[in-house]
Design a protein around this motif. Structure first.
Motif, PDB file in Angstrom:
ATOM      1  N   PHE A 251       2.355  -2.429  -6.679  1.00 28.84           N
ATOM      2  CA  PHE A 251       1.545  -2.938  -5.578  1.00 28.84           C
ATOM      3  C   PHE A 251       1.405  -4.459  -5.656  1.00 28.84           C
ATOM      4  CE2 PHE A 251      -0.484   1.439  -5.689  1.00 28.84           C
ATOM      5  CZ  PHE A 251       0.028   1.859  -4.475  1.00 28.84           C
ATOM      6  N   ASP A 252       1.128  -4.968  -6.866  1.00 22.37           N
ATOM      7  CA  ASP A 252       0.992  -6.420  -7.042  1.00 22.37           C
ATOM      8  C   ASP A 252       2.264  -7.141  -6.612  1.00 22.37           C
ATOM      9  OD1 ASP A 252      -1.572  -6.235  -8.048  1.00 22.37           O
ATOM     10  OD2 ASP A 252      -1.011  -6.614 -10.130  1.00 22.37           O
ATOM     11  N   GLU A 253       3.395  -6.672  -7.107  1.00 24.02           N
ATOM     12  CA  GLU A 253       4.663  -7.332  -6.810  1.00 24.02           C
ATOM     13  C   GLU A 253       4.963  -7.325  -5.322  1.00 24.02           C
ATOM     14  OE1 GLU A 253       7.132  -6.455 -10.929  1.00 24.02           O
ATOM     15  OE2 GLU A 253       6.860  -4.835  -9.474  1.00 24.02           O
ATOM     16  N   LEU A 254       4.727  -6.197  -4.671  1.00 23.34           N
ATOM     17  CA  LEU A 254       5.041  -6.092  -3.249  1.00 23.34           C
ATOM     18  C   LEU A 254       4.131  -6.969  -2.391  1.00 23.34           C
ATOM     19  CD1 LEU A 254       5.816  -2.288  -2.943  1.00 23.34           C
ATOM     20  CD2 LEU A 254       7.421  -4.183  -2.667  1.00 23.34           C
ATOM     21  N   ALA A 255       2.887  -7.152  -2.819  1.00 19.50           N
ATOM     22  CA  ALA A 255       1.977  -8.023  -2.068  1.00 19.50           C
ATOM     23  C   ALA A 255       2.379  -9.488  -2.180  1.00 19.50           C
ATOM     24  CB  ALA A 255       0.542  -7.828  -2.543  1.00 19.50           C
ATOM     25  N   LEU A 256       3.225  -9.804  -3.164  1.00 14.58           N
ATOM     26  CA  LEU A 256       3.700 -11.178  -3.341  1.00 14.58           C
ATOM     27  C   LEU A 256       5.040 -11.443  -2.644  1.00 14.58           C
ATOM     28  CD1 LEU A 256       2.725 -11.609  -7.081  1.00 14.58           C
ATOM     29  CD2 LEU A 256       1.857 -12.992  -5.196  1.00 14.58           C
ATOM     30  N   VAL A 257       5.659 -10.415  -2.104  1.00 12.25           N
ATOM     31  CA  VAL A 257       6.973 -10.599  -1.477  1.00 12.25           C
ATOM     32  C   VAL A 257       6.881 -11.532  -0.280  1.00 12.25           C
ATOM     33  CG1 VAL A 257       8.828  -9.447  -0.214  1.00 12.25           C
ATOM     34  CG2 VAL A 257       7.941  -8.434  -2.320  1.00 12.25           C
ATOM     35  N   GLU A 258       5.884 -11.347   0.582  1.00 19.33           N
ATOM     36  CA  GLU A 258       5.793 -12.160   1.802  1.00 19.33           C
ATOM     37  C   GLU A 258       5.644 -13.646   1.509  1.00 19.33           C
ATOM     38  OE1 GLU A 258       4.167 -14.312   5.210  1.00 19.33           O
ATOM     39  OE2 GLU A 258       3.159 -13.937   3.311  1.00 19.33           O
ATOM     40  N   PRO A 259       4.693 -14.076   0.664  1.00 22.22           N
ATOM     41  CA  PRO A 259       4.599 -15.517   0.421  1.00 22.22           C
ATOM     42  C   PRO A 259       5.839 -16.101  -0.248  1.00 22.22           C
ATOM     43  CG  PRO A 259       3.163 -14.301  -1.089  1.00 22.22           C
ATOM     44  CD  PRO A 259       3.621 -13.348  -0.035  1.00 22.22           C
TER      45      PRO A 259
ATOM     46  N   GLY B 123       0.808  -1.210   0.000  1.00 21.27           N
ATOM     47  CA  GLY B 123       0.000   0.000   0.000  1.00 21.27           C
ATOM     48  C   GLY B 123       0.837   1.254   0.000  1.00 21.27           C
ATOM     49  N   GLU B 124       0.156   2.334   0.287  1.00 19.01           N
ATOM     50  CA  GLU B 124       0.782   3.659   0.314  1.00 19.01           C
ATOM     51  C   GLU B 124       0.997   4.071   1.761  1.00 19.01           C
ATOM     52  OE1 GLU B 124      -0.441   8.282  -0.764  1.00 19.01           O
ATOM     53  OE2 GLU B 124      -1.695   6.612  -1.445  1.00 19.01           O
ATOM     54  N   LEU B 125       2.203   4.508   2.057  1.00 24.09           N
ATOM     55  CA  LEU B 125       2.525   4.960   3.408  1.00 24.09           C
ATOM     56  C   LEU B 125       1.925   6.354   3.611  1.00 24.09           C
ATOM     57  CD1 LEU B 125       4.104   4.238   5.996  1.00 24.09           C
ATOM     58  CD2 LEU B 125       6.097   5.365   4.987  1.00 24.09           C
TER      59      LEU B 125
ATOM     60  N   VAL C 277       4.946   0.797  -0.170  1.00 26.65           N
ATOM     61  CA  VAL C 277       5.673  -0.057   0.769  1.00 26.65           C
ATOM     62  C   VAL C 277       4.967  -1.402   0.936  1.00 26.65           C
ATOM     63  CG1 VAL C 277       6.602   1.882   2.111  1.00 26.65           C
ATOM     64  CG2 VAL C 277       4.399   0.862   2.770  1.00 26.65           C
ATOM     65  N   THR C 278       5.699  -2.326   1.520  1.00 28.83           N
ATOM     66  CA  THR C 278       5.121  -3.505   2.138  1.00 28.83           C
ATOM     67  C   THR C 278       5.707  -3.556   3.549  1.00 28.83           C
ATOM     68  OG1 THR C 278       4.676  -5.878   1.930  1.00 28.83           O
ATOM     69  CG2 THR C 278       6.883  -5.127   1.274  1.00 28.83           C
ATOM     70  N   PHE C 279       5.471  -4.650   4.266  1.00 29.34           N
ATOM     71  CA  PHE C 279       6.029  -4.743   5.616  1.00 29.34           C
ATOM     72  C   PHE C 279       6.140  -6.212   6.004  1.00 29.34           C
ATOM     73  CE2 PHE C 279       1.496  -4.801   6.190  1.00 29.34           C
ATOM     74  CZ  PHE C 279       1.254  -5.626   7.274  1.00 29.34           C
ATOM     75  N   ILE C 280       6.948  -6.469   7.027  1.00 30.34           N
ATOM     76  CA  ILE C 280       7.109  -7.819   7.568  1.00 30.34           C
ATOM     77  C   ILE C 280       5.987  -8.037   8.574  1.00 30.34           C
ATOM     78  CG2 ILE C 280       8.642  -9.376   8.825  1.00 30.34           C
ATOM     79  CD1 ILE C 280      10.984  -7.603   7.861  1.00 30.34           C
ATOM     80  N   PRO C 281       5.061  -8.965   8.304  1.00 21.44           N
ATOM     81  CA  PRO C 281       3.854  -9.063   9.147  1.00 21.44           C
ATOM     82  C   PRO C 281       4.008  -9.941  10.377  1.00 21.44           C
ATOM     83  CG  PRO C 281       3.636 -10.544   7.302  1.00 21.44           C
ATOM     84  CD  PRO C 281       4.969  -9.857   7.139  1.00 21.44           C
ATOM     85  N   TYR C 282       5.240 -10.166  10.816  1.00 18.34           N
ATOM     86  CA  TYR C 282       5.490 -10.966  12.015  1.00 18.34           C
ATOM     87  C   TYR C 282       6.107 -10.027  13.049  1.00 18.34           C
ATOM     88  CZ  TYR C 282       6.371 -13.602   7.704  1.00 18.34           C
ATOM     89  OH  TYR C 282       6.365 -14.049   6.410  1.00 18.34           O
ATOM     90  N   PHE C 283       5.350  -9.664  14.037  1.00 24.67           N
ATOM     91  CA  PHE C 283       5.783  -8.663  14.997  1.00 24.67           C
ATOM     92  C   PHE C 283       6.381  -9.380  16.212  1.00 24.67           C
ATOM     93  CE2 PHE C 283       1.787  -6.476  13.234  1.00 24.67           C
ATOM     94  CZ  PHE C 283       2.452  -6.110  12.079  1.00 24.67           C
TER      95      PHE C 283
ATOM     96  N   GLY D 111       9.526  -0.078  -1.137  1.00 28.01           N
ATOM     97  CA  GLY D 111       8.998  -0.696  -2.350  1.00 28.01           C
ATOM     98  C   GLY D 111      10.025  -0.930  -3.436  1.00 28.01           C
ATOM     99  N   GLU D 112      11.133  -0.195  -3.416  1.00 24.25           N
ATOM    100  CA  GLU D 112      12.234  -0.386  -4.374  1.00 24.25           C
ATOM    101  C   GLU D 112      11.768  -0.333  -5.830  1.00 24.25           C
ATOM    102  OE1 GLU D 112      15.351  -0.588  -3.598  1.00 24.25           O
ATOM    103  OE2 GLU D 112      15.307  -0.989  -1.447  1.00 24.25           O
ATOM    104  N   GLY D 113      10.725   0.466  -6.087  1.00 26.38           N
ATOM    105  CA  GLY D 113      10.252   0.619  -7.459  1.00 26.38           C
ATOM    106  C   GLY D 113       9.318  -0.470  -7.943  1.00 26.38           C
ATOM    107  N   LEU D 114       8.995  -1.438  -7.090  1.00 27.09           N
ATOM    108  CA  LEU D 114       8.082  -2.506  -7.474  1.00 27.09           C
ATOM    109  C   LEU D 114       6.634  -2.023  -7.387  1.00 27.09           C
ATOM    110  CD1 LEU D 114       9.703  -5.580  -5.665  1.00 27.09           C
ATOM    111  CD2 LEU D 114      10.042  -4.814  -8.019  1.00 27.09           C
TER     112      LEU D 114
END
Length: 338
Positions: free
Chosen positions: A135-143, A63-65, A80-86, A130-133
């Motif tokens: 929204f779709d690409e960033l949502a796939l980073v975690e899996p 999403g957008e920060l 951005v994306t984020f690491i969802p393990y706190f 986001g490194e220029g990626l």
């Protein structure tokens, strides 16, 4: 803001709540993409460990920060994306550089409410540029990072034979990063369409349909009698996990990425004589996220290969149950928020 809550197994309920206020050391993201994974589907079915209801699902997010709240190096408006393990930062795992298996871990969308909302607050130290990626690409980073972490756990070397059991999104990610590590990848599943996907989209040379073939015989043939030196389970199926022990070469490593509620069992003499290694692989670390993003930017991973279904946020409650049906050919559903 809009929200979707899984109130109990089999029941998703849309609603409206107030946009969350900013807390100390938390940033706010306007969610633009939500990927659906096995955790979400199993939670809907009522088969997900570590789970309680009601719960807002969703942890594959981008999403957008909109409020950086002083996060070092981040600016409002960036993707951005984020690491969802706190993690707690204090326990033995965190002190050992393994926050992915923190004793007191809180996983977004599992232990705490997740991203099926329009705005989400996350710890500032979980943010990922986001490194220029897209929204779709960033949502796939975690899996993809889950698979990358499993391969790193296995210490895969070039030219090894790596068997990945389960050609769902997590298994596909493991195959990708085994390939990037230089391994000879073997995909095993009972879904012919997914195995065909492995061949055509990921370039996997060897596939085994366990409903049609003798898995042990074919593995022996592929590996010239040696059997795989790395076995990865990405099914979460007790039967598949138990069967995986018989596929190991002598000296092999068996990594369980998949998770199920029961107890595994295997022949101790067979395991012992192989001097085999059994390990679990939980979540992922920042270095795994960075490895995935770098691989995407280099073109080593094609994220859009994975997205088979798209829906708008307002369609989720109507469509969700259909994603459980293997006949619908779901690999990755991407939910869009304008």
């Amino acid at each position: 803001m809009r929200i979707i809550t899984c109130e109990e197994p089999g029941k998703l309920v849309p609603g409206q709540i107030e946009r969350p206020l900013i807390k100390k050391r938390y940033a706010q993201i306007r969610i633009r993409r939500i990927g659906i994974c096995g955790t979400d589907l199993h939670a809907f079915e009522g088969t997900q460990p570590y789970f309680s209801y009601p719960r807002v699902l969703g942890h594959e997010l981008s999403g957008e920060l909109v409020n950086a709240n002083g996060a070092p190096g981040f600016t409002e408006g960036e993707i951005v994306t984020f690491i969802p393990y706190f993690s707690c930062g204090l326990c033995i795992a965190c002190r050992s550089g393994k926050p992915n298996c923190c004793y007191a871990i809180t996983v977004c969308g599992v232990h705490a409410d997740g991203g099926m909302v329009e705005f989400l607050n996350v710890p500032v130290d979980s943010l990922i540029h986001g490194e220029g990626l897209s929204f779709d690409e960033l949502a796939l980073v975690e899996p993809l990072a889950i698979g990358a972490h499993g391969i790193r756990r296995a210490s895969v070397s070039p030219n090894e034979y790596v068997l990945v059991i389960g050609a769902g999104p997590i298994g596909l990610g493991a195959m990708e990063f085994a390939r990037i590590a230089g391994a000879n990848v073997i995909a095993m599943d009972m879904n012919a369409k997914r195995l065909e996907f492995c061949k055509k989209r990921l370039g996997v040379s060897h596939t085994i349909d366990v409903t049609l073939e003798n898995a042990t015989e074919k593995l022996s043939h592929i590996t010239n009698g040696d059997m795989p030196t790395v076995v990865i389970d990405a099914t979460g199926s007790l039967k598949a996990i138990n069967n995986g022990f018989q596929y190991m070469a002598h000296g092999a490593r068996y990594v369980l990425i998949g998770l199920q509620k029961g107890e595994i069992s295997f022949s101790h003499p067979e395991f012992h004589k192989r001097e085999a290694t059994l390990m679990s692989s939980r979540n992922a670390t920042r270095s795994d996220f960075e490895h995935v993003i770098a691989s995407m930017k280099k073109g080593l991973v094609q994220p859009h290969n994975y997205i088979t279904h798209r829906v708008q946020f307002d369609q989720v409650t109507e469509e969700f149950e259909t994603w459980l049906d293997p006949a619908n050919g779901v690999i990755k559903v991407m939910i869009e928020l304008p």
